[in-house]
Design a protein around this motif. Sequence first.
Motif, PDB file in Angstrom:
ATOM      1  N   ASP A  19       4.898  -8.035   4.344  1.00 11.63           N
ATOM      2  CA  ASP A  19       6.218  -7.421   4.407  1.00 11.63           C
ATOM      3  C   ASP A  19       7.042  -7.774   3.164  1.00 11.63           C
ATOM      4  OD1 ASP A  19       8.059  -5.750   5.872  1.00 11.63           O
ATOM      5  OD2 ASP A  19       9.218  -7.569   6.260  1.00 11.63           O
ATOM      6  N   ALA A  20       7.006  -9.029   2.738  1.00  9.85           N
ATOM      7  CA  ALA A  20       7.728  -9.448   1.532  1.00  9.85           C
ATOM      8  C   ALA A  20       7.162  -8.755   0.296  1.00  9.85           C
ATOM      9  CB  ALA A  20       7.653 -10.965   1.377  1.00  9.85           C
ATOM     10  N   TYR A  21       5.857  -8.624   0.232  1.00  4.74           N
ATOM     11  CA  TYR A  21       5.198  -7.927  -0.873  1.00  4.74           C
ATOM     12  C   TYR A  21       5.663  -6.474  -0.936  1.00  4.74           C
ATOM     13  CZ  TYR A  21       1.241  -5.642  -3.284  1.00  4.74           C
ATOM     14  OH  TYR A  21       0.452  -4.881  -4.111  1.00  4.74           O
ATOM     15  N   GLN A  23       8.373  -5.209   0.284  1.00  7.82           N
ATOM     16  CA  GLN A  23       9.786  -5.185  -0.102  1.00  7.82           C
ATOM     17  C   GLN A  23       9.937  -5.365  -1.612  1.00  7.82           C
ATOM     18  OE1 GLN A  23      12.486  -7.621   2.376  1.00  7.82           O
ATOM     19  NE2 GLN A  23      10.784  -7.687   3.831  1.00  7.82           N
ATOM     20  N   SER A  24       9.106  -6.220  -2.205  1.00  6.71           N
ATOM     21  CA  SER A  24       9.187  -6.440  -3.650  1.00  6.71           C
ATOM     22  C   SER A  24       8.828  -5.185  -4.432  1.00  6.71           C
ATOM     23  CB  SER A  24       8.277  -7.609  -4.068  1.00  6.71           C
ATOM     24  OG  SER A  24       6.909  -7.225  -4.083  1.00  6.71           O
ATOM     25  N   LEU A  25       8.171  -4.238  -3.762  1.00 10.35           N
ATOM     26  CA  LEU A  25       7.794  -2.970  -4.389  1.00 10.35           C
ATOM     27  C   LEU A  25       8.666  -1.809  -3.893  1.00 10.35           C
ATOM     28  CD1 LEU A  25       3.940  -3.504  -4.328  1.00 10.35           C
ATOM     29  CD2 LEU A  25       5.459  -3.640  -6.308  1.00 10.35           C
ATOM     30  N   GLY A  26       9.831  -2.157  -3.346  1.00 18.05           N
ATOM     31  CA  GLY A  26      10.812  -1.142  -2.988  1.00 18.05           C
ATOM     32  C   GLY A  26      10.729  -0.582  -1.587  1.00 18.05           C
ATOM     33  N   GLN A  27       9.883  -1.132  -0.743  1.00 15.78           N
ATOM     34  CA  GLN A  27       9.774  -0.646   0.631  1.00 15.78           C
ATOM     35  C   GLN A  27      10.779  -1.373   1.527  1.00 15.78           C
ATOM     36  OE1 GLN A  27       7.605   1.980   1.358  1.00 15.78           O
ATOM     37  NE2 GLN A  27       7.532   1.924  -0.873  1.00 15.78           N
ATOM     38  N   SER A  28      11.123  -0.755   2.638  1.00 18.14           N
ATOM     39  CA  SER A  28      12.081  -1.369   3.558  1.00 18.14           C
ATOM     40  C   SER A  28      11.392  -2.420   4.429  1.00 18.14           C
ATOM     41  CB  SER A  28      12.739  -0.303   4.433  1.00 18.14           C
ATOM     42  OG  SER A  28      11.763   0.390   5.176  1.00 18.14           O
ATOM     43  N   ILE A  29      12.210  -3.306   4.964  1.00 23.66           N
ATOM     44  CA  ILE A  29      11.712  -4.368   5.845  1.00 23.66           C
ATOM     45  C   ILE A  29      11.092  -3.731   7.084  1.00 23.66           C
ATOM     46  CG2 ILE A  29      12.383  -6.304   7.314  1.00 23.66           C
ATOM     47  CD1 ILE A  29      14.740  -6.764   5.360  1.00 23.66           C
ATOM     48  N   ASP A  30       9.866  -4.136   7.410  1.00 31.20           N
ATOM     49  CA  ASP A  30       9.209  -3.641   8.619  1.00 31.20           C
ATOM     50  C   ASP A  30       8.040  -4.560   8.954  1.00 31.20           C
ATOM     51  OD1 ASP A  30       8.050  -2.272  10.736  1.00 31.20           O
ATOM     52  OD2 ASP A  30       8.474  -0.303   9.851  1.00 31.20           O
ATOM     53  N   LEU A  31       8.364  -5.654   9.591  1.00 31.15           N
ATOM     54  CA  LEU A  31       7.361  -6.657   9.947  1.00 31.15           C
ATOM     55  C   LEU A  31       6.335  -6.099  10.933  1.00 31.15           C
ATOM     56  CD1 LEU A  31       6.551  -9.566   9.368  1.00 31.15           C
ATOM     57  CD2 LEU A  31       8.041 -10.282  11.241  1.00 31.15           C
ATOM     58  N   LEU A  33       5.294  -2.969  11.150  1.00 27.64           N
ATOM     59  CA  LEU A  33       4.379  -2.137  10.365  1.00 27.64           C
ATOM     60  C   LEU A  33       3.354  -3.003   9.640  1.00 27.64           C
ATOM     61  CD1 LEU A  33       3.761   0.771   9.144  1.00 27.64           C
ATOM     62  CD2 LEU A  33       5.156  -0.005   7.226  1.00 27.64           C
ATOM     63  N   ALA A  34       3.815  -4.076   9.005  1.00 23.86           N
ATOM     64  CA  ALA A  34       2.905  -4.975   8.276  1.00 23.86           C
ATOM     65  C   ALA A  34       1.879  -5.586   9.229  1.00 23.86           C
ATOM     66  CB  ALA A  34       3.713  -6.069   7.581  1.00 23.86           C
ATOM     67  N   ARG A  35       2.344  -6.054  10.372  1.00 26.70           N
ATOM     68  CA  ARG A  35       1.439  -6.682  11.355  1.00 26.70           C
ATOM     69  C   ARG A  35       0.403  -5.674  11.849  1.00 26.70           C
ATOM     70  NH1 ARG A  35       5.023  -8.775  14.377  1.00 26.70           N
ATOM     71  NH2 ARG A  35       4.815 -10.898  13.601  1.00 26.70           N
ATOM     72  N   ILE A  79     -12.130  -3.170  -4.449  1.00 30.47           N
ATOM     73  CA  ILE A  79     -10.831  -2.878  -5.038  1.00 30.47           C
ATOM     74  C   ILE A  79      -9.876  -3.999  -4.654  1.00 30.47           C
ATOM     75  CG2 ILE A  79      -8.879  -1.279  -5.085  1.00 30.47           C
ATOM     76  CD1 ILE A  79     -10.992   0.902  -4.252  1.00 30.47           C
ATOM     77  N   LEU A  80      -9.373  -4.694  -5.658  1.00 32.10           N
ATOM     78  CA  LEU A  80      -8.336  -5.696  -5.426  1.00 32.10           C
ATOM     79  C   LEU A  80      -7.041  -4.900  -5.341  1.00 32.10           C
ATOM     80  CD1 LEU A  80      -7.882  -9.094  -7.196  1.00 32.10           C
ATOM     81  CD2 LEU A  80      -5.965  -7.699  -6.442  1.00 32.10           C
ATOM     82  N   ASN A  81      -6.603  -4.655  -4.122  1.00 40.49           N
ATOM     83  CA  ASN A  81      -5.479  -3.750  -3.911  1.00 40.49           C
ATOM     84  C   ASN A  81      -4.134  -4.457  -3.905  1.00 40.49           C
ATOM     85  OD1 ASN A  81      -5.288  -0.771  -3.274  1.00 40.49           O
ATOM     86  ND2 ASN A  81      -3.867  -1.644  -1.793  1.00 40.49           N
ATOM     87  N   ASP A  82      -4.101  -5.687  -3.423  1.00 42.45           N
ATOM     88  CA  ASP A  82      -2.832  -6.384  -3.261  1.00 42.45           C
ATOM     89  C   ASP A  82      -2.997  -7.868  -3.562  1.00 42.45           C
ATOM     90  OD1 ASP A  82      -1.504  -4.026  -1.928  1.00 42.45           O
ATOM     91  OD2 ASP A  82      -3.085  -4.440  -0.462  1.00 42.45           O
ATOM     92  N   LEU A  83      -2.060  -8.392  -4.329  1.00 42.87           N
ATOM     93  CA  LEU A  83      -1.994  -9.834  -4.609  1.00 42.87           C
ATOM     94  C   LEU A  83      -0.529 -10.219  -4.546  1.00 42.87           C
ATOM     95  CD1 LEU A  83      -3.201 -12.557  -5.609  1.00 42.87           C
ATOM     96  CD2 LEU A  83      -2.815 -11.712  -7.932  1.00 42.87           C
ATOM     97  N   TYR A  84      -0.217 -11.228  -3.736  1.00 41.22           N
ATOM     98  CA  TYR A  84       1.171 -11.652  -3.595  1.00 41.22           C
ATOM     99  C   TYR A  84       1.226 -13.156  -3.378  1.00 41.22           C
ATOM    100  CZ  TYR A  84       5.912 -12.127  -1.834  1.00 41.22           C
ATOM    101  OH  TYR A  84       7.216 -12.514  -1.657  1.00 41.22           O
TER     102      TYR A  84
END
Length: 147
Positions: A19-21, A23-31, A33-35, A79-84
Amino acid sequence: MTIRRAQLDDVDLLAPLLDAYRQSLGQSIDLTLARNFLKARLIQDEAVLFIALDTSGTGVGFVQLFPSFSAIAASRTWILNDLYVTPEARRYGLGRELTQAAARFAKEQHATSLQLTIFDENADAQAFYESLGWKRQRKHVLYELQL
């Protein structure tokens, strides 16, 4: 700090990080959705995640890999898609360690490559990956079709 492969039981540790990742890319808070996203990826075995934990067991970073294949090389790729890494845990080498964990995993899976896409304007990320030996590919152009 500990880095290990994440399991389904780790979704509650990973969800605030994703969720923090986002948000850092401009998305709204949605825990929620992330879960739900993480839970579905792990249940359906569609992603591999490594999580970084601090000494108290709190999640402070993650890397997420998605499987792919190369028909040209007739092999598996990842594919390394996400790193945070959380802001307070940065500058301790966790991004490097998470990326190295991803590369070790891909090698263990007999993959021929690990790939990623970075926004053109993200010079910091480009410098980071190049410092780890990643090579910028100039022979491909990325296209996207929004559905």
